[in-house]
Scaffold this active site. Structure first.
Site, PDB file in Angstrom:
ATOM      1  N   LEU A 163      -0.383  -2.328  -2.959  1.00  0.00           N
ATOM      2  CA  LEU A 163      -1.078  -1.055  -2.828  1.00  0.00           C
ATOM      3  C   LEU A 163      -0.763  -0.091  -3.960  1.00  0.00           C
ATOM      4  O   LEU A 163      -1.632   0.649  -4.411  1.00  0.00           O
ATOM      5  CB  LEU A 163      -0.719  -0.385  -1.493  1.00  0.00           C
ATOM      6  CG  LEU A 163      -1.073  -1.176  -0.226  1.00  0.00           C
ATOM      7  CD1 LEU A 163      -0.587  -0.419   1.007  1.00  0.00           C
ATOM      8  CD2 LEU A 163      -2.572  -1.419  -0.138  1.00  0.00           C
ATOM      9  N   GLY A 223       9.586   0.820  -7.808  1.00  0.00           N
ATOM     10  CA  GLY A 223       9.298  -0.165  -6.781  1.00  0.00           C
ATOM     11  C   GLY A 223       7.812  -0.339  -6.546  1.00  0.00           C
ATOM     12  O   GLY A 223       6.970   0.204  -7.261  1.00  0.00           O
ATOM     13  N   LYS A 267       7.279  -0.374   1.795  1.00  0.00           N
ATOM     14  CA  LYS A 267       7.585   0.310   0.537  1.00  0.00           C
ATOM     15  C   LYS A 267       8.954  -0.149   0.056  1.00  0.00           C
ATOM     16  O   LYS A 267       9.945  -0.018   0.770  1.00  0.00           O
ATOM     17  CB  LYS A 267       7.582   1.833   0.749  1.00  0.00           C
ATOM     18  CG  LYS A 267       7.821   2.642  -0.499  1.00  0.00           C
ATOM     19  CD  LYS A 267       7.662   4.128  -0.195  1.00  0.00           C
ATOM     20  CE  LYS A 267       7.824   4.972  -1.454  1.00  0.00           C
ATOM     21  NZ  LYS A 267       7.637   6.413  -1.155  1.00  0.00           N
ATOM     22  N   ASP A 312       5.102  18.182  -1.011  1.00  0.00           N
ATOM     23  CA  ASP A 312       4.135  17.393  -1.778  1.00  0.00           C
ATOM     24  C   ASP A 312       2.843  17.202  -0.988  1.00  0.00           C
ATOM     25  O   ASP A 312       2.278  16.110  -0.953  1.00  0.00           O
ATOM     26  CB  ASP A 312       4.736  16.035  -2.155  1.00  0.00           C
ATOM     27  CG  ASP A 312       3.998  15.361  -3.310  1.00  0.00           C
ATOM     28  OD1 ASP A 312       3.297  16.084  -4.074  1.00  0.00           O
ATOM     29  OD2 ASP A 312       4.103  14.136  -3.462  1.00  0.00           O
TER      30      ASP A 312
END
Length: 448
Positions: free
Chosen positions: A182, A188, A205, A301
């Protein structure tokens, strides 16, 4: 220490690629990389090189075929002058600044996007002529392969885009089957994966554990995202399931939201999104932020890319807590230096641009307003041609009234959004609870 990478074997042989100090540079097969090579053995974003101070480091971005320094496969390693780097069929030598290019042989074919910098500059694409049939269809998505040709992917011919998405090491993490790549960044990769035991799709993730200062800071933020997510249980916040480590790879497992981000919807539509849809979604995000603030967590964010809208029922979910700040000052939260600006430009308030360390919940109120403004109007509150221009405007200019772009926006909503975008925090609503209260009345007045 800025360096050059001289290509000593492979496409573009003889050219030198500058690695400026303080500016991360990615190498890979995708045109989104700083330097792109038409080499089927490369991953879309294969590795990244960054020079800071006297140190230069290379990081493998979890590429399928690995990054090698002096013959050894590496995850992250400091570089020295004279080191040899091999990715796919391309070999580089680390050279001092000022190294001169070597004239490539006449048989080498190369190219770069129109208007891109010349040889040795960021944005360069080095390619060899494709040998595949340019009009054949991709056997994954069905679209024409185009001039870039196809790649073999589990017995099928895939276009470059599908190859980049689905060419993953399925069993990289025990207990999961990786399905799709994705997102890739310098620390990473994020995957869509199937959790085998639970039989459900999740987002996985990952981050490669690194020992240098930047790697340790990234690791602390990664852990903070996990700890923050573990504390927050709300229907409009992406749920965190697990955090774990395997062979030097840390990973977070979160809920998979079957839908699209507001950012993707904006790009696909090429303009503003439907007002009622935006208003209802942003009410849900305001409720999520109000809950987070009650838990003493500031997001820092908020932006369209971090708002996911579930396709089945339109439910909005907030993600992206890697930059969150804990007002309770738990040890894992204090990793922002004085004067450090964290967040995404164009959605940050002036105080966050100045220093993210000392902001409070009112910075989220501004970013919520900037996100709502963008989605309703199709325009950023402070449109700028560069980050430098944005910096000048954010301290001196107010956003134009949203009615300039969307005259039909309900007056109470236009007024609320305008107040959230005030440059002075004291002039904004003082809590997300106040925003939620006003928005609920606005949503009730919307047509069914």
């Amino acid at each position: 220490m800025a360096v050059y990478l001289r290509i000593i074997h492979g496409p573009g042989s003889g050219q030198v690629l500058p690695i400026p100090s303080g500016q991360p540079v990615s190498l890979g097969r995708s045109g989104a990389s700083s330097y792109a090579f038409d080499d089927p053995l490369l991953s879309r974003k294969h590795c990244a090189v960054e020079c800071r101070g006297d140190l230069c480091r290379i990081v493998d971005l979890q590429s399928r075929n690995g990054t090698f320094v002096n013959g050894q496969r590496v995850g992250a390693q400091l570089l020295r002058l004279g080191d040899r780097i091999k990715i796919g069929n391309v070999v580089f030598e680390v050279c001092p600044v000022g190294a001169q290019p070597i004239q490539p042989p006449p048989s080498m074919t190369g190219g770069r996007p129109v208007g891109a910098p010349g040889p040795g500059a960021l944005g360069q694409t080095v390619s060899v002529a494709p040998q595949q049939n340019p009009i054949a269809p991709c056997q994954v998505c069905g679209k024409p392969l185009g001039n870039q040709g196809g790649r073999e992917l589990r017995g099928k011919v895939a276009c470059v885009t599908c190859f980049d998405r689905y060419d993953v090491e399925e069993d990289l993490v025990e207990g999961f089957r990786l399905v799709e790549r994705l997102e890739v960044n310098s620390h990473g990769v994020t995957y869509l994966a199937q959790q085998k035991l639970m039989g459900r799709m999740v987002v996985l993730k990952t981050i490669q554990i690194a020992g240098d200062e930047d790697g340790q800071k990234a690791m602390r933020r990664f852990l903070r995202e996990a700890k923050t997510g573990g504390r927050l249980q709300h229907p409009n916040i992406v749920e965190l399931y697990d955090v774990n480590e395997q062979a030097g790879l840390m990973y977070i497992v979160t809920e998979h939201v079957e839908g699209d981000s507001l950012d993707k919807l904006l790009r696909e539509r090429g303009g503003p999104l439907p007002g009622p849809q935006v208003t209802r979604a942003m009410l849900q995000i305001a409720e999520a932020l109000h809950y987070a603030h009650e838990q003493q967590i500031i997001h820092r964010d908020v932006k369209p890319a971090n708002v996911l809208v579930r396709r089945a029922d339109g439910r909005a979910k907030l993600q992206g807590f890697s930059l969150a700040k804990n007002l309770e000052r738990a040890p894992f939260s204090v990793i922002t230096a004085d004067g450090e600006s964290l967040g995404t430009p164009y959605y940050m308030p002036p105080e966050q641009v100045r220093s993210a360390k000392n902001v409070d919940q009112r910075c989220d109120i501004y970013s919520w307003g900037a996100t709502t403004y963008h989605c309703l109007s199709g325009h950023l509150p402070l449109e700028s041609r560069s980050y430098g221009e944005f910096i000048e405007k954010v301290f001196s200019q107010d956003a134009p009234p949203i009615e300039r772009w969307v005259p039909s926006v309900p007056r109470p909503l236009a007024t609320l959004v305008g107040r959230t975008l005030k440059r002075e925090p004291a002039e904004r609503p003082q809590s997300m609870g106040d925003v939620v209260q006003e928005l609920e009345a606005i949503v009730r007045a919307l047509p069914a």
